[in-house]
Design an enzyme around this catalytic site. Structure first.
Site, PDB file in Angstrom:
ATOM      1  N   HIS A 195       0.869  -1.189   0.000  1.00 54.42           N
ATOM      2  CA  HIS A 195       0.000   0.000   0.000  1.00 54.42           C
ATOM      3  C   HIS A 195       0.901   1.233   0.000  1.00 54.42           C
ATOM      4  O   HIS A 195       1.900   1.279   0.722  1.00 54.42           O
ATOM      5  CB  HIS A 195      -0.907   0.000   1.239  1.00 54.42           C
ATOM      6  CG  HIS A 195      -1.991   1.018   1.133  1.00 54.42           C
ATOM      7  ND1 HIS A 195      -1.755   2.365   1.232  1.00 54.42           N
ATOM      8  CD2 HIS A 195      -3.328   0.896   0.886  1.00 54.42           C
ATOM      9  CE1 HIS A 195      -2.887   3.024   1.069  1.00 54.42           C
ATOM     10  NE2 HIS A 195      -3.862   2.149   0.855  1.00 54.42           N
TER      11      HIS A 195
ATOM     12  N   GLU B 169      -4.442   1.291  -7.088  1.00 53.89           N
ATOM     13  CA  GLU B 169      -4.747   2.431  -6.220  1.00 53.89           C
ATOM     14  C   GLU B 169      -3.913   3.641  -6.644  1.00 53.89           C
ATOM     15  O   GLU B 169      -2.776   3.804  -6.180  1.00 53.89           O
ATOM     16  CB  GLU B 169      -4.419   2.096  -4.761  1.00 53.89           C
ATOM     17  CG  GLU B 169      -5.331   1.063  -4.144  1.00 53.89           C
ATOM     18  CD  GLU B 169      -5.574   1.347  -2.659  1.00 53.89           C
ATOM     19  OE1 GLU B 169      -6.725   1.311  -2.252  1.00 53.89           O
ATOM     20  OE2 GLU B 169      -4.608   1.628  -1.931  1.00 53.89           O
TER      21      GLU B 169
HETATM   22  P1  13P Z   1      -9.911   5.890   0.487  1.00 55.69           P
HETATM   23  O1  13P Z   1     -11.081   4.974   0.110  1.00 55.69           O
HETATM   24  O2  13P Z   1     -10.091   6.517   1.826  1.00 55.69           O
HETATM   25  O3  13P Z   1      -9.593   6.827  -0.607  1.00 55.69           O
HETATM   26  O4  13P Z   1      -8.643   4.920   0.641  1.00 55.69           O
HETATM   27  C1  13P Z   1      -8.342   4.052  -0.384  1.00 55.69           C
HETATM   28  C2  13P Z   1      -7.285   3.141   0.090  1.00 55.69           C
HETATM   29  O5  13P Z   1      -6.153   3.547   0.245  1.00 55.69           O
HETATM   30  C3  13P Z   1      -7.684   1.754   0.397  1.00 55.69           C
HETATM   31  O6  13P Z   1      -6.555   0.976   0.653  1.00 55.69           O
END
Ligand code: 13P
Length: 222
Positions: free
Chosen positions: A94, A144
């Protein structure tokens, strides 16, 4: 892939009491067969949250891991210790965790031979170590884009489809059957459109997954 996957990454938003309350609320919602739910609480509360949710079909997973086995890894999280807590999967790489730990590929090289499952995050396709992926056990990928995380700026469907289609085509060429999720400001107002895409196998949700009404809204959009 018929089922859509919804992962709630609670990050460090919730304290102990809030985590327990939300886990109990989640254990009372009915989840359709079309949906698979995973919840990723703060590591400090993994055991308690897992004890509440292990009676349901919600899987509890870790937010990160830093080593496979015991080592001089102060403050780290090992796959072996997660397994001791009956936690068999972790988010890896992440963007919020990557800045303070060793190269995700090194961690993957250690945990893949153990068959420890993971949800591998990426924001550029060339960050995906395709050569390390296999069908030997379940692997999940999550796109992401950093600019969409926690900003309320969700990527457009066209953008999500473009990236996911490319990743899925690479996976197909390698005969890999791996779901690809999208994460970044997913909420109940945009989840239906995102989850309807044939290229999106699920969503990785941060902030909205820490509020029961929003989480339910996302689950109900499938
Ligand atoms: P948000 O949904 O708060 O934008 O976060 C996304 C995320 O990093 C999930 O791992």
């Amino acid at each position: 892939m018929n089922q859509k996957i919804v992962i709630g990454n609670w990050k460090n938003y919730l304290n102990y009491e809030e985590s327990i309350l939300l886990s109990k609320a989640i254990s009372n919602i009915s989840i359709s067969d079309k949906t698979r739910v995973m919840i990723s609480p703060n590591h400090l509360y993994l055991k308690e949250v897992n004890e509440i949710l292990n009676k349901t079909n919600v899987e509890v997973i870790a937010q990160n891991l830093t080593s496979s086995n015991s080592s001089s890894d102060t403050g780290g999280i090992t796959a072996v210790n997660l397994r001791n807590l009956n936690v068999n999967r972790s988010i890896i790489a992440h963007s919020e965790a990557r800045i303070r730990q060793k190269n995700p590929q090194d961690v993957l090289n250690e945990i893949i031979p153990m068959g420890f499952q993971f949800v591998l995050c990426f924001e550029e396709i060339d960050q995906i170590p395709f050569d390390l992926l296999s069908n030997d056990f379940e692997i999940i990928l999550a796109y992401e884009p950093v600019w969409a995380i926690g900003t309320g700026e969700t990527a457009s469907i066209d953008h999500i489809n473009e990236i996911h289609e490319q990743v899925k085509s690479n996976l197909k060429d390698l005969q890999l059957n791996i779901p690809v999720l999208y994460g970044g400001s997913v909420n109940p107002s945009n989840s239906k459109d995102i989850l309807e895409s044939e290229f999106v196998d699920g969503v990785l949700v941060g902030g909205a997954s820490t509020k029961i009404d929003q989480l339910e809204g996302i689950l109900n959009s499938i």
